[in-house]
Every structure is written in structure tokens, then in C-alpha cells.
Design a protein around this motif. Structure first.
Motif, PDB file in Angstrom:
ATOM      1  N   THR A   1      46.802  32.996  41.585  1.00 22.20           N
ATOM      2  CA  THR A   1      47.120  34.465  42.067  1.00 22.20           C
ATOM      3  C   THR A   1      48.167  34.702  40.977  1.00 22.20           C
ATOM      4  O   THR A   1      48.664  35.726  40.631  1.00 22.20           O
ATOM      5  N   SER A   2      49.138  33.568  40.895  1.00 20.07           N
ATOM      6  CA  SER A   2      50.234  33.576  40.114  1.00 20.07           C
ATOM      7  C   SER A   2      50.110  33.685  38.609  1.00 20.07           C
ATOM      8  O   SER A   2      50.768  34.047  37.787  1.00 20.07           O
ATOM      9  N   MET A   3      48.799  33.314  38.386  1.00 18.78           N
ATOM     10  CA  MET A   3      48.389  33.421  36.639  1.00 18.78           C
ATOM     11  C   MET A   3      47.446  34.944  36.551  1.00 18.78           C
ATOM     12  O   MET A   3      46.923  35.181  35.843  1.00 18.78           O
ATOM     13  N   HIS A   4      47.718  35.651  37.731  1.00 18.62           N
ATOM     14  CA  HIS A   4      47.161  36.933  37.743  1.00 18.62           C
ATOM     15  C   HIS A   4      45.509  37.094  37.648  1.00 18.62           C
ATOM     16  O   HIS A   4      45.047  38.109  37.119  1.00 18.62           O
ATOM     17  N   ILE A   5      44.967  35.979  38.402  1.00 13.58           N
ATOM     18  CA  ILE A   5      43.842  36.110  38.610  1.00 13.58           C
ATOM     19  C   ILE A   5      43.476  36.515  40.199  1.00 13.58           C
ATOM     20  O   ILE A   5      44.081  36.239  41.026  1.00 13.58           O
ATOM     21  N   PRO A   6      42.903  37.511  40.270  1.00  8.48           N
ATOM     22  CA  PRO A   6      42.558  38.366  41.383  1.00  8.48           C
ATOM     23  C   PRO A   6      42.106  37.616  42.360  1.00  8.48           C
ATOM     24  O   PRO A   6      41.196  36.372  42.326  1.00  8.48           O
ATOM     25  N   PHE A   7      42.462  37.645  43.776  1.00 12.94           N
ATOM     26  CA  PHE A   7      42.297  36.679  44.970  1.00 12.94           C
ATOM     27  C   PHE A   7      40.619  36.759  45.213  1.00 12.94           C
ATOM     28  O   PHE A   7      40.151  35.606  45.640  1.00 12.94           O
ATOM     29  N   ARG A   8      39.945  37.609  44.912  1.00  9.38           N
ATOM     30  CA  ARG A   8      38.584  37.942  45.196  1.00  9.38           C
ATOM     31  C   ARG A   8      37.614  36.848  44.334  1.00  9.38           C
ATOM     32  O   ARG A   8      36.732  36.397  44.657  1.00  9.38           O
ATOM     33  N   TYR A   9      38.399  36.322  43.181  1.00  5.45           N
ATOM     34  CA  TYR A   9      37.749  35.662  42.148  1.00  5.45           C
ATOM     35  C   TYR A   9      37.934  34.194  42.705  1.00  5.45           C
ATOM     36  O   TYR A   9      37.206  33.267  42.644  1.00  5.45           O
ATOM     37  N   TYR A  10      39.133  33.791  43.499  1.00  7.42           N
ATOM     38  CA  TYR A  10      39.469  32.882  44.168  1.00  7.42           C
ATOM     39  C   TYR A  10      38.215  32.362  45.398  1.00  7.42           C
ATOM     40  O   TYR A  10      37.708  31.349  45.622  1.00  7.42           O
ATOM     41  N   SER A  11      38.148  33.551  46.069  1.00  4.74           N
ATOM     42  CA  SER A  11      36.859  33.447  47.155  1.00  4.74           C
ATOM     43  C   SER A  11      35.774  33.146  46.517  1.00  4.74           C
ATOM     44  O   SER A  11      34.841  32.590  47.332  1.00  4.74           O
ATOM     45  N   ILE A  12      35.376  33.618  45.343  1.00  2.63           N
ATOM     46  CA  ILE A  12      34.077  33.476  44.695  1.00  2.63           C
ATOM     47  C   ILE A  12      33.944  32.034  44.222  1.00  2.63           C
ATOM     48  O   ILE A  12      32.842  31.667  44.582  1.00  2.63           O
ATOM     49  N   LEU A  13      35.047  31.236  43.905  1.00  7.32           N
ATOM     50  CA  LEU A  13      34.903  30.030  43.932  1.00  7.32           C
ATOM     51  C   LEU A  13      34.348  29.217  45.005  1.00  7.32           C
ATOM     52  O   LEU A  13      33.747  28.132  44.975  1.00  7.32           O
TER      53      LEU A  13
END
Length: 394
Positions: free
Chosen positions: A235-247
Motif C-alpha cells: 500500500t506504501s507503493m500505492h497498490i490498492p489493498f484489494r490487490y493485496y487481498s487478491i494475492l
């Protein structure tokens, strides 16, 4: 004919436990850091107590399983989770959230250990098959939960807690319907059972088992950086949290696919340590990739490699422990598997948070890769030295 506990009931219990928690743990670090504005070090302390509670639940649940009726143990764990999640749904400020996380950890650890020990008690199935199936359905629950939790979190923070509460009702239903055959079971403390409970492990078995459990602890310390600190890093790299949950959806989905083949063809590999060596090697490589990740596809690649390691290594640990321990004490030692894993998850956020605060994410990833690489050599040496004197149990 007396009805017996079925594998289906055990798997539904494991599924509900993982499914319910998959709406909580992926958002914990981000919620505490981004919404409640806590530092990573403080987040690490909160998660430490959450995992410490899991350790307590694992150990006490395992010990109680060998002595008391598992039906009533699961009743206690199910109602504890339900009432905690009801409170969390309506009150999720800093203090309420932190306290509820502690009791969720306690309940999840308790239920997970009792369900695993019940799986080990199903003598009509091979232990490797049972534990791989449990791991399969646990990750199936994570696939479903983690695939939507990011979107629910972006929409309304209360929704993940509400759905997790509903899942806890499902778990209680499984206990009422699937485990009621155990309701009147009496764990008699006769001379035979007392002797089994007091039976000591052969020294070589104990050395090998605790070396494996120590390695499991370190594996989880490093692995859990994905669950506690990588989310904030992304998220500090401006990647949305929903993309993290997709991981995590990718993670669990791949595990489901891999476990499908392991369940069917895993018996071909006679040495149960080989998947552990290979899996830990994949862990090390995943952190090397993470070290150079600057875009979302690189994070996906790192997660795929991490998942290959997880699918091979982690389900094998309870299989090995089950074979190294005698009947009558399996609940205790399978509880230790969960407790060492929970201890690693407890230390991980604080360890990673402090290292990031005083150094960098990059140093964290380097250390994680080196530790996993060293664990392969450590386990191989211990296994080689003790192999001739190890006694295996059914």
C-alpha cells in the motif's frame, strides 16, 4: 451399530474455522495501520498477543483433547468465537479491536487443534491423507474469504466482521450436527490410558520432533511477514489493498489445486521430509523475488513461489509429528504443531515491524531468505544423525 465421527464432519469443521478467520486476518495490519493510525511496531505488539492467544488455545486444547470430551471442547470454542465476533461487529475501535483479536486467537487455536486431533483419531484413513485433506479445505475457505474481503473492506469495514460472525454460527451448526456422535463419549482414565498419557517419547523422536517444530517456528516468523508487513509495503507503493487481498486468493487457490494432486499422488513420496526441504527452499526463493519486486506482477510471482513452498512443506509437519508420537498423546503433540506455528506468527509482526522501523524492508527480505535456506541444512543434518534410532508409530 454405533455411529462414528466422519471425515466429512472433520473437514467441515476445519473449513468453517479457516473461512471465518479469512475475513479477519488479511485486513488486520492495514486496518490497524491505515485506519487506526498505529505504527508498525505497535501493530506488531497487537498481533503478537493475538498469536500468543492462539498458542495458549493450541496447547490447552491439545492437552484437554487427551482428557475430555471433544464435543464439549468444540462447543466452548465455537461460542467463544461467536460472542467475540458479535462484539467486534459493533465495536472495532483500537481497544475493542485489540481485545477481540486476543479472544479470536484463543478460539481459533483451540478449535483448530481439537479438529486436527479428531482427524488423527480417524484410524480408517491414512494420516497423510487426512492432514492433506484438512489443509486442502482450510485453504478452500481462505480462497472464498480472501477473494472478497478486500472489496468488503473498501465498501464497509463492518461487513467482514458481520460475515465472519455468520460463519461462526455455521461452525456451531457443524458441531451440533456433525460432532454430536461424540456427545456422550467418555474418556476413561483407566490404567491403559494413563500409561499412554505418561508414555515418554524415545529420545531420538523427541530431538527430531522438536527440531522440526523449532524450524516450523522460524518458517512462520518469516512467512508471516506476508500477512503482517508486506500488506503495508504494497500500500506504501500505492497498490490498492484489494490487490493485496487478491494475492491471498491466488495463494489459497493454488494450494487447493496443488493439494488436489498431493492428496492423490502424495503417497508416491516415501520420505516425508523431502517435501519439507523443497518447500522451505521455495520460501527462500520467494523472498529473493520479493526483494526486487517493484510492480504488482512481481508480487504475484513471489506469492506463487511462496505458495509452492507452503503447499509442500506445511501440511507435512503434522504428518511427521503424528508418526513420531504414540497413541494417547497425539492431541498434546499435534497441539504443539499449531502452537509453534502460532508462536512464529506471534513473533513475526513485532520482529518485522522493528526491523523495518530501524532498518528497511529490503534487509527483512534478505534475512528471511537466508534463514529459510539455513533451515534446510539444519533439518537435513538432524534427520541424518538420528535416522537409525527413530521409532515410528501408526
Amino acid at each position: 451399530m454405533k455411529k462414528e465421527l466422519t471425515l466429512r464432519a472433520v473437514l467441515f469443521g476445519a473449513l468453517c474455522t479457516s473461512f471465518g478467520m479469512s475475513f479477519i486476518w488479511p485486513l488486520t495490519s492495514v486496518y490497524l495501520h491505515d485506519n487506526l493510525h498505529l505504527s508498525l511496531a505497535i501493530v506488531g505488539i497487537v498481533l503478537f498477543f493475538n498469536s500468543l492467544a492462539s498458542v495458549i488455545g493450541n496447547v490447552v486444547g491439545g492437552i484437554f483433547f487427551d482428557r475430555f470430551n471433544p464435543y464439549w471442547l468444540l462447543q466452548f470454542g465455537g461460542w467463544l468465537m461467536f460472542f467475540t465476533l458479535v462484539i467486534l461487529t459493533f465495536y472495532h475501535g483500537i481497544y475493542a479491536f485489540s481485545i477481540c483479536l486476543f479472544f479470536l486467537g484463543l478460539g481459533a487455536g483451540w478449535n483448530g487443534t481439537v479438529v486436527s486431533a479428531l482427524g488423527a483419531s480417524l484410524k480408517q484413513y491414512d494420516g497423510r491423507y487426512v492432514f492433506n485433506m484438512i489443509y486442502f479445505v482450510q485453504n478452500l475457505g481462505i480462497v472464498i474469504g480472501s477473494s472478497v474481503v478486500g472489496f468488503l473492506y473498501d465498501w464497509q469495514i463492518r461487513l467482514p466482521f458481520l460475515i465472519s460472525t455468520l460463519v461462526s454460527v455455521g461452525f456451531l451448526s457443524v458441531v451440533f450436527l456433525g460432532y454430536r456422535v461424540l456427545k456422550h463419549e467418555v474418556r476413561k482414565q483407566d490404567k491403559h490410558s494413563k500409561k499412554a498419557l505418561q508414555l515418554k517419547l524415545p529420545k531420538s523422536n523427541a530431538w527430531l520432533m522438536y527440531s522440526l517444530l523449532f524450524s516450523l517456528f522460524l518458517m512462520w516468523v518469516m512467512y508471516q511477514q506476508w500477512g503482517s508487513n508486506v500488506s503495508v509495503y504494497m500500500t506504501s507503493m500505492h497498490i490498492p489493498f484489494r490487490y493485496y487481498s487478491i494475492l491471498w486468493t491466488v495463494n489459497a487457490g493454488l494450494i487447493v489445486c496443488i493439494q488436489f494432486f498431493i492428496v492423490r499422488f502424495g503417497h508416491v513420496i516415501k520420505n516425508h521430509f523431502l517435501p519439507i526441504y523443497g518447500g522451505v527452499g521455495f520460501f527462500a526463493v520467494s523472498f529473493v523475488v520479493l526483494l526486487f519486486a517493484k510492480s504488482y506482477p512481481m508480487f504475484v510471482l513471489a506469492m506463487i513461489i511462496l505458495t509452492l513452498g507452503e503447499a509442500w512443506a506445511l501440511p507435512q509437519v503434522p504428518v511427521v509429528v503424528n508418526e513420531l508420537t504414540p497413541e494417547g498423546s497425539k492431541g498434546k503433540y499435534l497441539g504443539l504443531v499449531n502452537s509453534f506455528g502460532s508462536a512464529g506468527r506471534a513473533v513475526a509482526p513485532l520482529f518485522g515491524g522493528l526491523l523495518i522501523e530501524f532498518a528497511s524492508y529490503q534487509l527483512l527480505f534478505v534475512i528471511a531468505a537466508l534463514v529459510n535456506a539455513c533451515l534446510i541444512l539444519f533439518l537435513w543434518i538432524v534427520k541424518r544423525l538420528l535416522e537409525s534410532s527413530i521409532k515410528y508409530y501408526d
